[in-house]
Enzyme design. Sequence first.
Site, mmCIF file in Angstrom:
data_model
loop_
_atom_site.group_PDB
_atom_site.id
_atom_site.type_symbol
_atom_site.label_atom_id
_atom_site.label_comp_id
_atom_site.label_asym_id
_atom_site.label_seq_id
_atom_site.Cartn_x
_atom_site.Cartn_y
_atom_site.Cartn_z
ATOM 1 N N GLY A 1 0.832 -1.204 0.000
ATOM 2 C CA GLY A 1 0.000 0.000 0.000
ATOM 3 C C GLY A 1 0.859 1.243 0.000
ATOM 4 O O GLY A 1 1.996 1.221 0.479
ATOM 5 N N GLY B 1 0.419 5.700 0.253
ATOM 6 C CA GLY B 1 -0.514 6.817 0.405
ATOM 7 C C GLY B 1 0.231 8.021 0.934
ATOM 8 O O GLY B 1 1.467 8.028 0.960
ATOM 9 N N TYR C 1 0.447 8.850 3.886
ATOM 10 C CA TYR C 1 1.095 8.490 5.144
ATOM 11 C C TYR C 1 2.490 7.914 4.938
ATOM 12 O O TYR C 1 3.320 7.910 5.828
ATOM 13 C CB TYR C 1 0.225 7.444 5.880
ATOM 14 C CG TYR C 1 0.028 6.177 5.069
ATOM 15 C CD1 TYR C 1 0.979 5.165 5.088
ATOM 16 C CD2 TYR C 1 -1.086 6.018 4.242
ATOM 17 C CE1 TYR C 1 0.818 4.016 4.321
ATOM 18 C CE2 TYR C 1 -1.258 4.883 3.478
ATOM 19 C CZ TYR C 1 -0.301 3.886 3.525
ATOM 20 O OH TYR C 1 -0.463 2.763 2.751
ATOM 21 N N GLY C 2 2.751 7.348 3.743
ATOM 22 C CA GLY C 2 3.995 6.630 3.485
ATOM 23 C C GLY C 2 3.677 5.345 2.747
ATOM 24 O O GLY C 2 2.840 5.351 1.852
ATOM 25 N N ASP D 1 -9.130 9.554 13.997
ATOM 26 C CA ASP D 1 -9.073 9.457 12.532
ATOM 27 C C ASP D 1 -9.690 8.141 12.066
ATOM 28 O O ASP D 1 -9.143 7.460 11.201
ATOM 29 C CB ASP D 1 -7.627 9.609 12.039
ATOM 30 C CG ASP D 1 -7.563 9.911 10.542
ATOM 31 O OD1 ASP D 1 -8.581 10.324 9.956
ATOM 32 O OD2 ASP D 1 -6.470 9.721 9.950
#
Length: 317
Positions: A23, A25, A27-28, A144
């Site tokens: 994955g 995104g 975020y990293g 979140d």
Amino acid sequence: YALTPSFHHSLCMCHVFVCFLSGKGRYGEVWRGQWQGESVAVKIFSSRDEKSWFRETEIYNTVLLRHENILGFIASDMTSRSSSTQLWLITHFHEMGSLYDYLQLHMLDASACLRMALSIASGLAHLHVEIFGTQGKPAIAHRDLKSKNILVNKNGQCCIADLGLAVMHFQDTNELDVGNNPKVGTKRYMAPEVLDDSIQTDCFESYKRVDIWAFGLVLWEISRRTVSNGIVEDYKTPFHDVVPSDPSFEDMKKVICIDQQRPNIPNRWFSDPTLTSIVKLMKECWYQNPSARLTALRIKKTLTKIDNSLDKIKADI
Ligand code: ADE
């Protein structure tokens, strides 16, 4: 509070074999790795999100957070490279990926829908509750919650991930630890009091109520993918029909605070007893007044009851 056994020192990072990118995104990145013959998830934080790594590491290292519906922590690591710092979080790996990914591809029946909903409510109730004693934990609010931060297990249950924004509350000293992460939750999932800035940021209850708002939206996402009378909706993100992709704060504020819109409930949901009960629950997560919303524990109890009555209907058939 008891500290987690420090895996940090016993785990040799040179023995983690990071293999597949699973994955990517804002975020990293999340990689699938192998450690001691087991699959592990290696989340590599982007440098602009280092505060989230610090916060998540702090929480997992100071709180004993072992629950089947919370992502299992293995280790946290910071390594210095020549010009930068590399931040890793190593956790259990869930090959089915996030709930968001899962719902794109899979439809559910009422029993699978309830299993997912109940598992997320159980994880959230565990986060929200303070447990006293040596095996205890402070109350934690996530801040979140969304389908991309929920992972799906092979057994059809879910677990809650990403504690990078979480806040903790210690009742005995009435201490509220909000950390120092400048990041805010995902705009699409923001509660009205966050959007209009009326949230009481010094009160822990406020943060739990923000999680409940988002939980209601996740229930709606799951319900759309739950078949009744052979009908199902496509996967859509909440408010897909009223805000653009990557909505601005102002886009959300207009829809949620000024127009006070809520996700659309298709008529067909009322032809199914499980979905009808779930609609009632989600609506009680979406009150404009935060203090009117259900608690995670109440949601968990109600979903358990719905689950029991579904078992009874099945037994009668
Ligand atoms: N994506 C983010 N975290 C993950 C995990 N723990 N397992 C699988 N996919 C993920």
